[in-house]
Design a protein around this motif. Structure first.
Motif, PDB file in Angstrom:
ATOM      1  N   LYS A  34       0.814  -1.221   0.000  1.00 22.22           N
ATOM      2  CA  LYS A  34       0.000   0.000   0.000  1.00 22.22           C
ATOM      3  C   LYS A  34       0.847   1.270   0.000  1.00 22.22           C
ATOM      4  N   ASP A  35       1.906   1.284   0.787  1.00 19.55           N
ATOM      5  CA  ASP A  35       2.720   2.504   0.896  1.00 19.55           C
ATOM      6  C   ASP A  35       3.506   2.796  -0.375  1.00 19.55           C
ATOM      7  N   ASN A  36       3.811   1.741  -1.157  1.00 17.37           N
ATOM      8  CA  ASN A  36       4.611   1.918  -2.368  1.00 17.37           C
ATOM      9  C   ASN A  36       3.782   1.919  -3.643  1.00 17.37           C
ATOM     10  N   ASN A  37       2.505   1.538  -3.534  1.00 18.83           N
ATOM     11  CA  ASN A  37       1.635   1.459  -4.705  1.00 18.83           C
ATOM     12  C   ASN A  37       2.262   0.592  -5.804  1.00 18.83           C
ATOM     13  N   ALA A  38       2.807  -0.542  -5.401  1.00 19.49           N
ATOM     14  CA  ALA A  38       3.476  -1.449  -6.343  1.00 19.49           C
ATOM     15  C   ALA A  38       2.447  -2.213  -7.168  1.00 19.49           C
ATOM     16  N   GLN A  39       2.809  -2.505  -8.406  1.00 17.71           N
ATOM     17  CA  GLN A  39       1.909  -3.189  -9.331  1.00 17.71           C
ATOM     18  C   GLN A  39       2.648  -4.332 -10.011  1.00 17.71           C
ATOM     19  N   VAL A  40       1.973  -5.454 -10.094  1.00 22.04           N
ATOM     20  CA  VAL A  40       2.563  -6.675 -10.647  1.00 22.04           C
ATOM     21  C   VAL A  40       1.678  -7.219 -11.751  1.00 22.04           C
ATOM     22  N   THR A  41       2.282  -7.713 -12.826  1.00 14.98           N
ATOM     23  CA  THR A  41       1.552  -8.486 -13.826  1.00 14.98           C
ATOM     24  C   THR A  41       2.179  -9.868 -13.911  1.00 14.98           C
ATOM     25  N   ALA A  42       1.379 -10.825 -14.303  1.00 18.27           N
ATOM     26  CA  ALA A  42       1.866 -12.199 -14.405  1.00 18.27           C
ATOM     27  C   ALA A  42       1.086 -12.933 -15.479  1.00 18.27           C
ATOM     28  N   LEU A  43       1.708 -13.953 -16.011  1.00 19.54           N
ATOM     29  CA  LEU A  43       1.053 -14.871 -16.929  1.00 19.54           C
ATOM     30  C   LEU A  43       1.208 -16.265 -16.344  1.00 19.54           C
ATOM     31  N   ILE A  44       0.088 -16.927 -16.063  1.00 17.48           N
ATOM     32  CA  ILE A  44       0.127 -18.259 -15.477  1.00 17.48           C
ATOM     33  C   ILE A  44      -0.603 -19.233 -16.393  1.00 17.48           C
ATOM     34  N   GLU A  45      -0.198 -20.498 -16.326  1.00 14.68           N
ATOM     35  CA  GLU A  45      -0.823 -21.515 -17.166  1.00 14.68           C
ATOM     36  C   GLU A  45      -1.070 -22.770 -16.343  1.00 14.68           C
ATOM     37  N   PHE A  46      -2.318 -23.250 -16.377  1.00 14.48           N
ATOM     38  CA  PHE A  46      -2.685 -24.432 -15.614  1.00 14.48           C
ATOM     39  C   PHE A  46      -2.212 -25.701 -16.308  1.00 14.48           C
ATOM     40  N   HIS A 105       1.398 -22.555 -13.132  1.00 15.45           N
ATOM     41  CA  HIS A 105       2.731 -22.000 -12.910  1.00 15.45           C
ATOM     42  C   HIS A 105       2.909 -20.775 -13.806  1.00 15.45           C
ATOM     43  N   GLY A 106       3.729 -19.839 -13.352  1.00 12.64           N
ATOM     44  CA  GLY A 106       3.975 -18.662 -14.166  1.00 12.64           C
ATOM     45  C   GLY A 106       5.006 -17.742 -13.544  1.00 12.64           C
ATOM     46  N   ARG A 107       5.212 -16.607 -14.199  1.00 10.97           N
ATOM     47  CA  ARG A 107       6.211 -15.629 -13.791  1.00 10.97           C
ATOM     48  C   ARG A 107       5.532 -14.287 -13.561  1.00 10.97           C
ATOM     49  N   TYR A 108       5.842 -13.669 -12.433  1.00 11.68           N
ATOM     50  CA  TYR A 108       5.331 -12.326 -12.153  1.00 11.68           C
ATOM     51  C   TYR A 108       6.472 -11.319 -12.241  1.00 11.68           C
ATOM     52  N   HIS A 109       6.136 -10.056 -12.536  1.00 10.18           N
ATOM     53  CA  HIS A 109       7.144  -9.006 -12.505  1.00 10.18           C
ATOM     54  C   HIS A 109       6.489  -7.670 -12.163  1.00 10.18           C
ATOM     55  N   TYR A 110       7.246  -6.836 -11.477  1.00 10.86           N
ATOM     56  CA  TYR A 110       6.773  -5.499 -11.100  1.00 10.86           C
ATOM     57  C   TYR A 110       6.919  -4.571 -12.295  1.00 10.86           C
ATOM     58  N   ILE A 111       5.889  -3.772 -12.550  1.00 13.62           N
ATOM     59  CA  ILE A 111       5.877  -2.961 -13.762  1.00 13.62           C
ATOM     60  C   ILE A 111       5.981  -1.472 -13.500  1.00 13.62           C
ATOM     61  N   ASN A 112       5.795  -1.042 -12.263  1.00 16.35           N
ATOM     62  CA  ASN A 112       5.785   0.399 -11.999  1.00 16.35           C
ATOM     63  C   ASN A 112       7.149   0.864 -11.501  1.00 16.35           C
ATOM     64  N   ASP A 113       7.377   2.173 -11.564  1.00 19.15           N
ATOM     65  CA  ASP A 113       8.608   2.755 -11.026  1.00 19.15           C
ATOM     66  C   ASP A 113       8.608   2.647  -9.505  1.00 19.15           C
ATOM     67  N   GLY A 114       9.799   2.553  -8.947  1.00 14.38           N
ATOM     68  CA  GLY A 114       9.920   2.437  -7.501  1.00 14.38           C
ATOM     69  C   GLY A 114      11.003   1.451  -7.130  1.00 14.38           C
ATOM     70  N   GLU A 115      11.074   1.130  -5.852  1.00 10.03           N
ATOM     71  CA  GLU A 115      12.161   0.277  -5.379  1.00 10.03           C
ATOM     72  C   GLU A 115      12.055  -1.160  -5.895  1.00 10.03           C
ATOM     73  N   PHE A 116      10.872  -1.573  -6.358  1.00 11.23           N
ATOM     74  CA  PHE A 116      10.717  -2.937  -6.844  1.00 11.23           C
ATOM     75  C   PHE A 116      10.805  -3.048  -8.372  1.00 11.23           C
ATOM     76  N   LYS A 117      11.054  -1.950  -9.050  1.00 14.22           N
ATOM     77  CA  LYS A 117      11.106  -1.984 -10.504  1.00 14.22           C
ATOM     78  C   LYS A 117      12.183  -2.969 -10.986  1.00 14.22           C
ATOM     79  N   GLY A 118      11.805  -3.835 -11.909  1.00 10.50           N
ATOM     80  CA  GLY A 118      12.736  -4.826 -12.438  1.00 10.50           C
ATOM     81  C   GLY A 118      12.760  -6.125 -11.667  1.00 10.50           C
ATOM     82  N   HIS A 119      12.110  -6.182 -10.515  1.00 10.59           N
ATOM     83  CA  HIS A 119      12.068  -7.418  -9.741  1.00 10.59           C
ATOM     84  C   HIS A 119      11.084  -8.397 -10.389  1.00 10.59           C
TER      85      HIS A 119
END
Length: 214
Positions: free
Chosen positions: A133-145, A154-168
């Motif tokens: 909440k404090d960082n307003n972080a946003q994640v997208t992922a693609l999963i496949e059953f 199973h799938g991979r998530y990644h952070y898409i917004n600017d901030g300390e988690f960008k690129g994670h």
């Protein structure tokens, strides 16, 4: 909530199917035209004409059979997976290598935030999730059953917004609660960056997602 740009698949003819149908119909049209122009051709080569007509019509029929089989499969999958698609809220979570105090902070920062799951066709879904909440972080992922049991994805998530988690980014393993279509158990595992500060090998945990519009 941010938008997810992944488009769902459509039940159209594949390119090779379109090409095959076009070629076969073209052969049939040519044969018909030749019949009108010079009927002697069919009189001189009746077997060859019959072979071309039989092959063309048979191939076209086979392509349509494959198409309708695929369409029927997609409709069955849609009926099954439509129960999963929708808006969710994170109702609980924790990290495997931390104590109750640290987990309490994670719960306070992440529970109640919005998660959207969208069906893409076949066994695939896109995920758009809010974190921290404090960082307003946003994640997208693609999963496949899994194609066989359709209970684990199973799938991979990644952070898409600017901030300390960008690129994670990391991995998701999603489990359906067999007795409850409204909840999902999600295991996460951080993969990158590999810096010691990110504790990459032990930065893993779990989340419970519950449908918000049940």
């Amino acid at each position: 909530m941010f938008k997810n740009n992944i488009k769902p698949t459509k039940s159209n003819f594949q390119n090779w199917e379109k090409d095959t149908i076009f070629i076969c119909i073209a052969v049939l049209v040519i044969i018909v035209i030749l019949e009108f122009i010079c009927k002697c051709i069919s009189d001189r080569f009746p077997i060859s004409i019959s072979v071309f007509v039989g092959l063309s019509t048979g191939i076209v029929s086979a392509v349509f059979v494959l198409y309708f089989q695929r369409l029927n499969k997609q409709q069955d999958l849609l009926k099954y997976y439509s129960k999963i698609e929708g808006d969710y809220k994170r109702i609980d979570m924790g990290q495997d290598n931390t104590g109750d105090k640290e987990n309490g902070g994670m719960v306070e920062q992440n529970c109640g935030l919005s998660i959207k799951i969208k069906y893409l066709g076949e066994n695939a879904f896109s995920v758009a999730a809010e974190y921290w909440k404090d960082n307003n972080a946003q994640v997208t992922a693609l999963i496949e059953f899994n194609e066989t049991n359709k209970m684990v994805a199973h799938g991979r998530y990644h952070y898409i917004n600017d901030g300390e988690f960008k690129g994670h980014f990391g991995t998701y393993t999603v489990y359906r609660f067999e007795e409850n279509d409204n909840k999902l158990l999600v295991l996460f595992h951080h993969v990158f960056p590999r810096k010691l500060a990110n504790n990459p090998d032990s930065n893993k945990g779990w989340e419970i997602w519950e449908k918000a519009n049940r």
